[in-house]
Design an enzyme around this catalytic site. Structure first.
Site, PDB file in Angstrom:
ATOM      1  N   HIS A 164      35.300  35.582  39.569  1.00  0.00           N
ATOM      2  CA  HIS A 164      36.617  35.664  38.938  1.00  0.00           C
ATOM      3  C   HIS A 164      37.153  37.088  38.989  1.00  0.00           C
ATOM      4  O   HIS A 164      38.353  37.308  39.151  1.00  0.00           O
ATOM      5  CB  HIS A 164      36.522  35.174  37.489  1.00  0.00           C
ATOM      6  N   CYS A 165      36.258  38.066  38.878  1.00  0.00           N
ATOM      7  CA  CYS A 165      36.661  39.474  38.870  1.00  0.00           C
ATOM      8  C   CYS A 165      37.338  39.914  40.159  1.00  0.00           C
ATOM      9  O   CYS A 165      38.136  40.856  40.149  1.00  0.00           O
ATOM     10  CB  CYS A 165      35.447  40.368  38.650  1.00  0.00           C
ATOM     11  N   VAL A 166      37.007  39.275  41.279  1.00  0.00           N
ATOM     12  CA  VAL A 166      37.487  39.752  42.577  1.00  0.00           C
ATOM     13  C   VAL A 166      38.547  38.836  43.183  1.00  0.00           C
ATOM     14  O   VAL A 166      38.871  38.964  44.368  1.00  0.00           O
ATOM     15  CB  VAL A 166      36.316  39.944  43.561  1.00  0.00           C
TER      16      VAL A 166
END
Length: 389
Positions: free
Chosen positions: A380-382
């Site tokens: 999700h972070c990227v």
């Protein structure tokens, strides 16, 4: 959630999620942070020309149909000392997997675009006209909003390198440059933050940690009420559910999307630690579960919360003390949920079963992203979704 029992670093602190106290341009980052947290960055929301009236646009839930996914290609040896190849392989794997379900655009610097194209393959579109510092598109990219009538605009959260902890000369401009490339109106939010710090249900409710948002390294002198109003204005929401969070132990100051997620209005998910885990991260997760379970939505409805059991850190593949083993940091794309697996086969299988139950009609794919996890983040972070309108 982090590996428990982190050993102290030479300065007496704890090892962090993304090793934010490296020598990778820290002085420049501090100067950038000072500028970004000045009066101009903290001004009221300033609509761009052509933006609809305030309140007309809102950030939809992440499971709505997407037009595409945006990602960024890391190429800094200063940031990823000795680990760049592994990080790039994980980013390419994530991009190629998502591209099976929806278009993916990868931002890359001109000097590394050829390598990005080689590793990502022909199904991923790599462009070299928007330069980047790193790969955390959830935090640097624009937040897309829709108005329910075919309108689309963007919001920038004033990214300042997680409070000046990493150089962000290029990343600070990514949101606005993507908006310009798409010809979309761009609004600068009335706060400094990151996309991973704020979860939305698409129906007026947000959740976030105080440690990340109400923090002098991002929003000095701002009260909770002021920042809540700015968040709601930016997201088209009317309520914020706050968790205390953990300040100063990782570069994000405890982003909510590693632990708690919205599944739908009135439905949430929290990744839970083992009963035997009693470090600050485990207790933080338990507090988030307690608060979310007793909260209501913007419409006044109770929130049903699913427990997503985290892995046993002593059974996973990685031995990195910075490792973030977050199943909850999954990405929902068209027809699929892209999550992680960490080598604790029992926990991995249980997480897959839970996500399959929670997302009927979508294929749950678990990827080995251990290099990214050791770098302090997840899928999700990227990624950053652009909703279809």
């Amino acid at each position: 959630m982090k590996r428990p029992t982190n050993p102290p670093t030479p300065d007496g602190g704890s090892l962090d999620r993304r090793r934010f106290l490296t020598a990778a341009g820290l002085a420049a980052a501090g100067a950038a942070a000072a500028a970004a947290t000045g009066s101009s960055a903290l001004a009221a929301v300033r609509p761009a020309a052509g933006t609809a009236a305030a309140g007309a646009f809102a950030v939809p839930a992440e499971d709505v149909p997407h037009l595409r996914t945006w990602m960024a290609w890391p190429d800094s040896t200063a940031i990823w000392k000795g680990r760049l190849s592994g990080i790039q392989s994980n980013i390419a794997l994530i991009a190629k997997t998502i591209a099976r379900y929806e278009p993916v655009i990868m931002l890359a610097n001109a000097a590394s675009a050829a390598r990005a194209r080689s590793l990502c393959g022909s199904t991923v579109t790599v462009i070299d006209t928007i330069p980047v510092d790193d790969c955390w598109m959830r935090d640097t990219g624009p937040v897309f909003r829709t108005n329910g009538s075919g309108g689309l605009d963007t919001v920038g959260l004033g990214f300042n390198g997680w409070g000046g902890r990493q150089t962000c000369t290029r990343d600070a401009l990514v949101a606005e440059r993507i908006a310009a490339r798409l010809g979309l109106p761009f609004t600068r939010a009335g706060l400094v933050g990151e996309g991973g710090a704020i979860e939305q249900d698409g129906a007026g409710t947000l959740m976030a940690t105080r440690s990340s948002i109400i923090n002098a390294n991002r929003n000095p002198g701002r009260t909770q009420a002021q920042l809540e109003a700015a968040m709601c204005a930016a997201y088209g929401a009317s309520k914020v559910i706050w968790f205390d969070g953990i300040a100063g132990q990782d570069i994000t100051d405890d982003h909510v999307d590693a632990t708690s997620r919205f599944l739908a209005p009135g439905a949430g998910l929290v990744q839970m630690p083992l009963a035997s885990d009693n470090d600050v991260w485990a207790n933080d997760a338990r507090q988030q579960y307690r608060i979310l379970s007793t909260s209501t939505t913007a419409a006044g409805n109770p929130i049903a919360v699913t427990r997503l059991q985290g892995p046993d850190y002593y059974k996973i593949r990685s031995t990195s003390q910075d490792f973030v083993a977050s199943y909850a940091n999954y990405y929902v794309c068209n027809g699929a949920v892209i999550s992680a697996q960490f080598g604790d086969t029992t926990a991995d299988s249980a997480a897959r079963t839970t996500l399959t139950r929670l997302f009927p009609g979508r294929t749950v794919i678990q990827l080995n992203i251990d290099h990214l996890g050791a770098g302090g983040g997840g899928i999700h972070c990227v990624t950053q979704q652009q909703p279809a309108v």
